[in-house]
Design a protein around this motif. Structure first.
Motif, PDB file in Angstrom:
ATOM      1  N   SER A 223       0.861  -1.182   0.000  1.00 30.85           N
ATOM      2  CA  SER A 223       0.000   0.000   0.000  1.00 30.85           C
ATOM      3  C   SER A 223       0.892   1.225   0.000  1.00 30.85           C
ATOM      4  O   SER A 223       2.105   1.126   0.208  1.00 30.85           O
ATOM      5  CB  SER A 223      -0.895   0.010   1.252  1.00 30.85           C
ATOM      6  N   GLY A 224       0.292   2.376  -0.249  1.00 32.41           N
ATOM      7  CA  GLY A 224       1.055   3.624  -0.233  1.00 32.41           C
ATOM      8  C   GLY A 224       1.215   4.178  -1.634  1.00 32.41           C
ATOM      9  O   GLY A 224       1.037   3.476  -2.633  1.00 32.41           O
ATOM     10  N   LEU A 225       1.557   5.467  -1.695  1.00 32.50           N
ATOM     11  CA  LEU A 225       1.658   6.137  -2.990  1.00 32.50           C
ATOM     12  C   LEU A 225       2.802   5.561  -3.827  1.00 32.50           C
ATOM     13  O   LEU A 225       2.677   5.406  -5.047  1.00 32.50           O
ATOM     14  CB  LEU A 225       1.858   7.642  -2.780  1.00 32.50           C
ATOM     15  N   GLY A 226       3.894   5.199  -3.176  1.00 35.97           N
ATOM     16  CA  GLY A 226       5.034   4.612  -3.887  1.00 35.97           C
ATOM     17  C   GLY A 226       4.645   3.255  -4.481  1.00 35.97           C
ATOM     18  O   GLY A 226       4.991   2.939  -5.633  1.00 35.97           O
ATOM     19  N   TYR A 227       3.927   2.480  -3.680  1.00 34.34           N
ATOM     20  CA  TYR A 227       3.454   1.181  -4.147  1.00 34.34           C
ATOM     21  C   TYR A 227       2.550   1.347  -5.377  1.00 34.34           C
ATOM     22  O   TYR A 227       2.657   0.626  -6.359  1.00 34.34           O
ATOM     23  CB  TYR A 227       2.688   0.484  -3.014  1.00 34.34           C
ATOM     24  N   ARG A 228       1.683   2.343  -5.326  1.00 33.30           N
ATOM     25  CA  ARG A 228       0.744   2.575  -6.434  1.00 33.30           C
ATOM     26  C   ARG A 228       1.512   2.930  -7.715  1.00 33.30           C
ATOM     27  O   ARG A 228       1.104   2.542  -8.812  1.00 33.30           O
ATOM     28  CB  ARG A 228      -0.215   3.709  -6.031  1.00 33.30           C
ATOM     29  N   ILE A 229       2.634   3.619  -7.563  1.00 31.91           N
ATOM     30  CA  ILE A 229       3.442   3.955  -8.731  1.00 31.91           C
ATOM     31  C   ILE A 229       4.005   2.693  -9.383  1.00 31.91           C
ATOM     32  O   ILE A 229       3.946   2.516 -10.606  1.00 31.91           O
ATOM     33  CB  ILE A 229       4.590   4.928  -8.348  1.00 31.91           C
ATOM     34  N   THR A 230       4.529   1.773  -8.568  1.00 33.63           N
ATOM     35  CA  THR A 230       5.093   0.539  -9.154  1.00 33.63           C
ATOM     36  C   THR A 230       3.988  -0.300  -9.802  1.00 33.63           C
ATOM     37  O   THR A 230       4.198  -0.936 -10.832  1.00 33.63           O
ATOM     38  CB  THR A 230       5.816  -0.311  -8.091  1.00 33.63           C
ATOM     39  N   ARG A 231       2.794  -0.306  -9.188  1.00 31.45           N
ATOM     40  CA  ARG A 231       1.648  -1.030  -9.778  1.00 31.45           C
ATOM     41  C   ARG A 231       1.329  -0.449 -11.155  1.00 31.45           C
ATOM     42  O   ARG A 231       1.161  -1.180 -12.135  1.00 31.45           O
ATOM     43  CB  ARG A 231       0.408  -0.888  -8.887  1.00 31.45           C
ATOM     44  N   ALA A 232       1.253   0.884 -11.195  1.00 30.53           N
ATOM     45  CA  ALA A 232       0.882   1.552 -12.451  1.00 30.53           C
ATOM     46  C   ALA A 232       1.936   1.300 -13.521  1.00 30.53           C
ATOM     47  O   ALA A 232       1.618   1.158 -14.706  1.00 30.53           O
ATOM     48  CB  ALA A 232       0.725   3.062 -12.205  1.00 30.53           C
ATOM     49  N   GLN A 233       3.188   1.201 -13.086  1.00 27.40           N
ATOM     50  CA  GLN A 233       4.271   0.937 -14.038  1.00 27.40           C
ATOM     51  C   GLN A 233       4.053  -0.404 -14.723  1.00 27.40           C
ATOM     52  O   GLN A 233       4.234  -0.556 -15.928  1.00 27.40           O
ATOM     53  CB  GLN A 233       5.612   0.949 -13.292  1.00 27.40           C
ATOM     54  N   ARG A 234       3.639  -1.404 -13.920  1.00 28.11           N
ATOM     55  CA  ARG A 234       3.457  -2.751 -14.466  1.00 28.11           C
ATOM     56  C   ARG A 234       2.436  -2.754 -15.602  1.00 28.11           C
ATOM     57  O   ARG A 234       2.521  -3.545 -16.516  1.00 28.11           O
ATOM     58  CB  ARG A 234       2.995  -3.685 -13.345  1.00 28.11           C
ATOM     59  N   PHE A 235       1.431  -1.877 -15.494  1.00 25.72           N
ATOM     60  CA  PHE A 235       0.387  -1.838 -16.532  1.00 25.72           C
ATOM     61  C   PHE A 235       0.551  -0.650 -17.464  1.00 25.72           C
ATOM     62  O   PHE A 235      -0.395  -0.278 -18.154  1.00 25.72           O
ATOM     63  CB  PHE A 235      -0.992  -1.812 -15.873  1.00 25.72           C
ATOM     64  N   LEU A 236       1.754  -0.040 -17.472  1.00 28.28           N
ATOM     65  CA  LEU A 236       2.059   1.104 -18.346  1.00 28.28           C
ATOM     66  C   LEU A 236       1.068   2.247 -18.179  1.00 28.28           C
ATOM     67  O   LEU A 236       0.751   2.952 -19.133  1.00 28.28           O
ATOM     68  CB  LEU A 236       2.079   0.662 -19.817  1.00 28.28           C
ATOM     69  N   GLN A 237       0.532   2.410 -16.956  1.00 28.61           N
ATOM     70  CA  GLN A 237      -0.446   3.487 -16.732  1.00 28.61           C
ATOM     71  C   GLN A 237       0.295   4.759 -16.330  1.00 28.61           C
ATOM     72  O   GLN A 237       0.260   5.190 -15.173  1.00 28.61           O
ATOM     73  CB  GLN A 237      -1.427   3.083 -15.627  1.00 28.61           C
TER      74      GLN A 237
END
Lengths: 284, 255
Positions: A236-250
């Motif tokens: 969780s967390g904003l940093g975590y959300r960035i890595t998630r978004a990276q995985r889906f090229l968002q």
């Protein structure tokens, strides 16, 4: 500049006007000449509007693939989407909780330590070498160690934040405390104040605005470390959300989160500025 | 309170005495001014009486008891106000009384009286940053007086003030001295000020500082600014100036 041109210039120097000779008509202005208030406000507006306009123009021109550079509108949409789904608030809460706890711990350690160092020369001699050294070890390089020591849970993330902030804040606090004028300490002693009283009634109030300034500078570092900690092994967390978004090229989501990170940082900064202005009214 | 210096000397670096062989007795209630060229160690002398610097040799005695540290019976005023900038004028003056544990009501009453004495009653709740240089020095004097010191030590207290303000402060300190009947030792580089204020003027020599001359000022106790033009005043002032100048020249020749 090469050695050759330097030599050439040195050779040319005798031909120039006599040293100290003034050239009439040359206007000299102090470096810090004031800027009219209107111009200053225009520059402030430009400071924000300029980059945003450039961003908008670049993405609208179609020169850059929207996957690399999403448009401001797309970023806004991604942001409102995350806000509507609630994930933004969960992540924000997680990140703010970590900085709140980690920064509080760092302050609770560094302020007493720095105060002691600044006030007592023997504490300075004892602690400054080791803290001065530890400060140069990059906190991010401790992430693997912290995960080995503390696991991948909250503890290692909070520890990274503490590690990244505590040494700097200690040394900066010590510096501020050392700046209390010697005369003020001497006068206090002649007024019957013992060491504890001088520390609590003279040194502490005198140094407080400066200590808050140090915290403000280090709060920015703390906020950076939260995001860094969350890029690795977080759920969780904003940093975590960035890595998630990276995985889906968002990339639009990454941009939206970066904007949120910036705004929160700005809010922390302004809040501490206001606190400092209130505490340090006497210094104005 | 009798102040005695017995063979007092001070070296900050071994072998380089700043002050040497000072023997001095100051009677209770005396107003003594110390003048000397820069480098004569006059501020160091004051600092030793305050207990902030310990002598390398000899002893400083107050009523026969050796001075080993600072204390509220010896009030100190520096050239720059060194006030507590976050405390109001009244709370600056109250600082020493708080340290001594004086109850609040008596504290406020005493502070009020002192602020009236130095002419700052209307500024009781102002912060020091809002005051002029002269007003700040008034606060510093009132703050030192609050602990009812037996000796008031003034280290070039008016050195940073403009001429008119300085004269006001000179009259004020004479008045305060007469009102509270304390011993005053004042270090200054201003010879005119020393002769105008002091009952006694000590001229220090340089390298190391010793008492070159101990002059009694034979002027009336009630002094006005006009007295600065009297022949007796001018003669004494010239005498002290010549002594200080000679010491300054000798010092310059040595460095």
């Amino acid at each position: 500049m090469t050695g050759r041109t330097a030599a050439a210039e040195a050779g040319a120097a005798p031909e120039a006007a006599a040293p100290g000779g003034s050239r009439p008509g040359r206007r000299i202005r102090p470096l810090n000449s004031a800027v009219p208030a209107r111009v200053a406000w225009a520059l402030r507006a430009l400071s924000v509007a300029g980059p945003v306009t450039a961003w908008w123009a670049l993405s609208a021109s179609g020169l850059v693939d929207p996957t690399f550079l999403p448009s401001p509108a797309a970023v806004w949409a991604a942001g409102t989407d995350m806000a509507a789904s609630g994930s933004l608030w969960t992540d924000l809460g997680a990140s703010l909780g970590r900085i709140g706890l980690g920064f509080l711990l760092a302050v609770l350690i560094s302020v007493p330590l720095g105060f002691t160092m600044g006030a007592l020369p023997w504490a300075q001699a004892l602690l400054e070498p080791v803290i001065g050294l530890l400060r140069y070890l990059p906190a991010s390089a401790f992430i693997p160690l912290l995960i080995i020591w503390l696991g991948i849970g909250e503890a290692s993330k909070v520890a990274l934040l503490v590690l990244g902030v505590v040494f700097f804040n200690t040394l900066m606090t010590a510096d501020v405390v050392r700046q209390v004028p010697r005369r003020l300490l001497e006068v206090s002693a002649t007024l019957g104040a013992g060491r504890v009283r001088v520390a609590s009634r003279v040194v502490f109030p005198y140094a407080l605005p400066g200590m808050i300034d140090a915290m403000r500078v280090n709060a920015a570092a703390a906020w950076n470390f939260v995001v860094v900690a969350e890029l690795i092994a977080a759920t969780s967390g904003l940093g975590y959300r960035i890595t998630r978004a990276q995985r889906f090229l968002q990339t639009d989501r990454i941009f939206a989160i970066l904007v949120v990170i910036g705004l929160i940082g700005l809010t922390i900064d302004i809040t501490l500025r206001l606190v400092r202005a209130r505490v340090g009214r006497w210094a104005a | 309170m009798t102040l005695r210096l017995e063979g007092v000397g001070k070296e900050f670096e071994p072998g380089v005495p700043v002050l040497a062989d000072l023997d001095l007795t100051i009677a209770p209630g005396e107003f003594v001014c110390v003048v000397g060229a820069s480098g004569s160690g006059k501020s160091t002398l004051l600092s030793m009486v305050a207990g902030l610097t310990s002598p390398t040799s000899g002893r400083v005695l107050l009523d026969g008891r050796e001075v080993t540290g600072p204390g509220p019976e010896r009030g100190l005023v520096f050239q720059t106000a060194s006030l507590y900038p976050w405390r109001s004028v009244a709370r600056n003056v109250a600082f020493g009384l708080e340290s001594l544990g004086v109850p609040r009501e008596r504290r406020e009453e005493h502070v009020g009286r002192l602020l009236t004495e130095v002419g700052l009653a209307p500024f009781a709740s102002a912060l020091p940053g809002r005051l002029s240089g002269g007003q700040q020095q008034r606060v510093a004097i009132a703050r030192a007086l609050a602990c009812s010191p037996r000796v008031l030590l003034l280290d070039e207290p008016f050195g940073a003030l403009d001429v008119q303000t300085k004269e006001d402060m000179q009259l004020l300190i004479r008045q305060v001295w007469q009102d509270v009947a304390t011993t005053v030792i004042m270090v200054t580089h201003d010879v005119e000020e020393a002769v105008f204020l002091g009952q006694r003027v000590l001229v220090l020599s340089c390298d190391p500082g010793r008492i070159a001359r101990d002059l009694t000022v034979g002027l009336p106790t009630a002094r006005s600014l006009e007295d600065k033009r009297s022949p007796a005043f001018l003669a004494l002032r010239a005498e002290v100036e010549d002594l200080v100048r000679a010491e300054h020249r000798a010092h310059q020749a040595r460095v």
